[in-house]
Design an enzyme around this catalytic site. Structure first.
Site, mmCIF file in Angstrom:
data_model
loop_
_atom_site.group_PDB
_atom_site.id
_atom_site.type_symbol
_atom_site.label_atom_id
_atom_site.label_comp_id
_atom_site.label_asym_id
_atom_site.label_seq_id
_atom_site.Cartn_x
_atom_site.Cartn_y
_atom_site.Cartn_z
ATOM 1 N N ASP A 9 -2.113 46.527 -87.821
ATOM 2 C CA ASP A 9 -2.348 47.496 -88.890
ATOM 3 C C ASP A 9 -2.599 46.700 -90.179
ATOM 4 O O ASP A 9 -2.730 45.462 -90.144
ATOM 5 C CB ASP A 9 -1.181 48.509 -89.008
ATOM 6 C CG ASP A 9 0.056 47.936 -89.696
ATOM 7 O OD1 ASP A 9 0.120 46.705 -89.927
ATOM 8 O OD2 ASP A 9 0.970 48.729 -90.007
ATOM 9 N N HIS A 10 -2.646 47.393 -91.311
ATOM 10 C CA HIS A 10 -2.930 46.702 -92.581
ATOM 11 C C HIS A 10 -1.843 45.693 -92.945
ATOM 12 O O HIS A 10 -2.129 44.670 -93.559
ATOM 13 C CB HIS A 10 -3.102 47.730 -93.702
ATOM 14 C CG HIS A 10 -1.940 48.668 -93.830
ATOM 15 N ND1 HIS A 10 -1.650 49.619 -92.866
ATOM 16 C CD2 HIS A 10 -0.983 48.800 -94.777
ATOM 17 C CE1 HIS A 10 -0.577 50.290 -93.232
ATOM 18 N NE2 HIS A 10 -0.144 49.816 -94.382
ATOM 19 N N CYS A 67 2.157 44.019 -87.367
ATOM 20 C CA CYS A 67 2.260 45.016 -88.438
ATOM 21 C C CYS A 67 3.117 44.373 -89.526
ATOM 22 O O CYS A 67 3.291 43.142 -89.510
ATOM 23 C CB CYS A 67 2.810 46.361 -87.924
ATOM 24 S SG CYS A 67 4.520 46.371 -87.385
ATOM 25 N N GLY A 68 3.633 45.155 -90.447
ATOM 26 C CA GLY A 68 4.386 44.535 -91.535
ATOM 27 C C GLY A 68 5.612 43.777 -91.042
ATOM 28 O O GLY A 68 5.873 42.651 -91.442
ATOM 29 N N THR A 69 6.345 44.424 -90.133
ATOM 30 C CA THR A 69 7.570 43.813 -89.602
ATOM 31 C C THR A 69 7.453 43.412 -88.132
ATOM 32 O O THR A 69 8.356 42.745 -87.616
ATOM 33 C CB THR A 69 8.727 44.822 -89.693
ATOM 34 O OG1 THR A 69 8.319 46.005 -88.975
ATOM 35 C CG2 THR A 69 9.054 45.173 -91.139
ATOM 36 N N GLY A 70 6.441 43.899 -87.462
ATOM 37 C CA GLY A 70 6.335 43.721 -86.002
ATOM 38 C C GLY A 70 7.105 44.798 -85.251
ATOM 39 O O GLY A 70 7.022 44.892 -84.025
ATOM 40 N N HIS A 100 12.608 34.740 -69.848
ATOM 41 C CA HIS A 100 13.525 35.726 -69.260
ATOM 42 C C HIS A 100 12.921 37.122 -69.116
ATOM 43 O O HIS A 100 13.275 37.835 -68.186
ATOM 44 C CB HIS A 100 14.798 35.835 -70.112
ATOM 45 C CG HIS A 100 15.701 34.647 -69.979
ATOM 46 N ND1 HIS A 100 16.987 34.622 -70.468
ATOM 47 C CD2 HIS A 100 15.502 33.430 -69.409
ATOM 48 C CE1 HIS A 100 17.544 33.438 -70.202
ATOM 49 N NE2 HIS A 100 16.648 32.694 -69.579
ATOM 50 N N ARG A 111 4.826 40.514 -92.807
ATOM 51 C CA ARG A 111 5.682 40.433 -93.985
ATOM 52 C C ARG A 111 7.023 39.772 -93.669
ATOM 53 O O ARG A 111 7.903 39.721 -94.531
ATOM 54 C CB ARG A 111 5.924 41.838 -94.545
ATOM 55 C CG ARG A 111 4.642 42.515 -94.993
ATOM 56 C CD ARG A 111 4.863 43.992 -95.338
ATOM 57 N NE ARG A 111 3.597 44.646 -95.641
ATOM 58 C CZ ARG A 111 3.370 45.952 -95.501
ATOM 59 N NH1 ARG A 111 4.322 46.746 -95.062
ATOM 60 N NH2 ARG A 111 2.194 46.454 -95.782
ATOM 61 N N ARG A 134 16.421 35.167 -60.855
ATOM 62 C CA ARG A 134 17.240 36.353 -61.183
ATOM 63 C C ARG A 134 16.584 37.231 -62.245
ATOM 64 O O ARG A 134 16.844 38.437 -62.324
ATOM 65 C CB ARG A 134 18.648 35.929 -61.636
ATOM 66 C CG ARG A 134 18.682 35.170 -62.934
ATOM 67 C CD ARG A 134 20.085 34.655 -63.244
ATOM 68 N NE ARG A 134 20.185 34.062 -64.570
ATOM 69 C CZ ARG A 134 19.806 32.825 -64.877
ATOM 70 N NH1 ARG A 134 19.266 32.056 -63.944
ATOM 71 N NH2 ARG A 134 19.948 32.366 -66.108
ATOM 72 N N HIS A 135 15.693 36.626 -63.037
ATOM 73 C CA HIS A 135 15.025 37.400 -64.097
ATOM 74 C C HIS A 135 13.967 38.350 -63.528
ATOM 75 O O HIS A 135 13.661 39.369 -64.122
ATOM 76 C CB HIS A 135 14.417 36.451 -65.124
ATOM 77 C CG HIS A 135 15.445 35.558 -65.730
ATOM 78 N ND1 HIS A 135 16.440 36.037 -66.556
ATOM 79 C CD2 HIS A 135 15.681 34.236 -65.589
ATOM 80 C CE1 HIS A 135 17.230 35.046 -66.912
ATOM 81 N NE2 HIS A 135 16.792 33.934 -66.340
HETATM 82 C C1 RB5 Z 1 3.188 49.792 -93.102
HETATM 83 O O1 RB5 Z 1 3.497 49.903 -94.446
HETATM 84 C C2 RB5 Z 1 4.419 49.346 -92.317
HETATM 85 O O2 RB5 Z 1 5.301 50.412 -92.190
HETATM 86 C C3 RB5 Z 1 4.025 48.810 -90.953
HETATM 87 O O3 RB5 Z 1 3.137 47.752 -91.114
HETATM 88 C C4 RB5 Z 1 5.139 48.301 -90.085
HETATM 89 O O4 RB5 Z 1 5.945 47.383 -90.762
HETATM 90 C C5 RB5 Z 1 5.894 49.299 -89.345
HETATM 91 O O5 RB5 Z 1 6.812 49.000 -88.560
#
Ligand code: RB5
Length: 146
Positions: A9-10, A67-70, A100, A111, A134-135
């Site tokens: 995403d952005h 994405c911003g946080t994954g 695993h 981010r 085992r995995h």
């Molecule tokens: C977008 O602002 C943000 O919410 C997205 O990139 C992501 O971090 C969501 O989990």
């Protein structure tokens, strides 16, 4: 040559472009870039789904999503049957997600992870095999939850 599906995403767009270049420079992968292609806001579920469906459908062996946080994009990808997406913040997490969990998608946060670390994470993730044993049983149990 292994095909890798990339999608973002952005919030992950910029890191996607950096990792795409990194993979192209490595010369060992075919890249299936499923967007987004600018920093204009888009909704991450659609992009997680695109990459997940490419992997689940066999158009790509594995995927890397951003994405911003994954977090959001990995949640989306994990809704698709057969997908085991792991949001990794360290090289150790990336290694374990392969060894695993046989993760077939790596999620990264634009981010949360600096580009230099992201490149190291990607390298470890692409080069670590699944340990099996085992995995194998546990991964089958994961897939049975689909
Ligand atoms: C977008 O602002 C943000 O919410 C997205 O990139 C992501 O971090 C969501 O989990």
């Amino acid at each position: 040559m292994q095909t890798l599906a990339l999608a973002a995403d952005h919030g992950g767009f910029e890191l996607k472009e950096i990792i795409k270049q990194f993979l192209q420079d490595a010369g060992a992968y075919q890249i299936l870039d499923l967007g987004t292609n600018s920093a204009d806001p888009v909704d991450y579920p659609a992009y997680g789904r695109k990459a997940a469906e490419a992997v689940a459908g066999g158009q790509a062996e594995r995927g890397i999503i951003f994405c911003g946080t994954g977090i959001g994009i990995s949640i989306a990808a994990n809704k698709v049957k057969g997908i085991r997406a792991a949001n990794c913040l360290t090289e150790f997490m990336a290694e374990m997600s392969r060894r695993h969990n046989d993760a077939n998608i790596l999620a990264l946060g634009g981010r949360t992870v600096e580009p230099e670390l992201a490149q190291k994470i990607v390298k470890v993730w692409l080069n670590t095999p699944f340990a099996g044993g085992r995995h194998e049983r546990r991964v089958k149990q994961l897939d049975a939850l689909d």
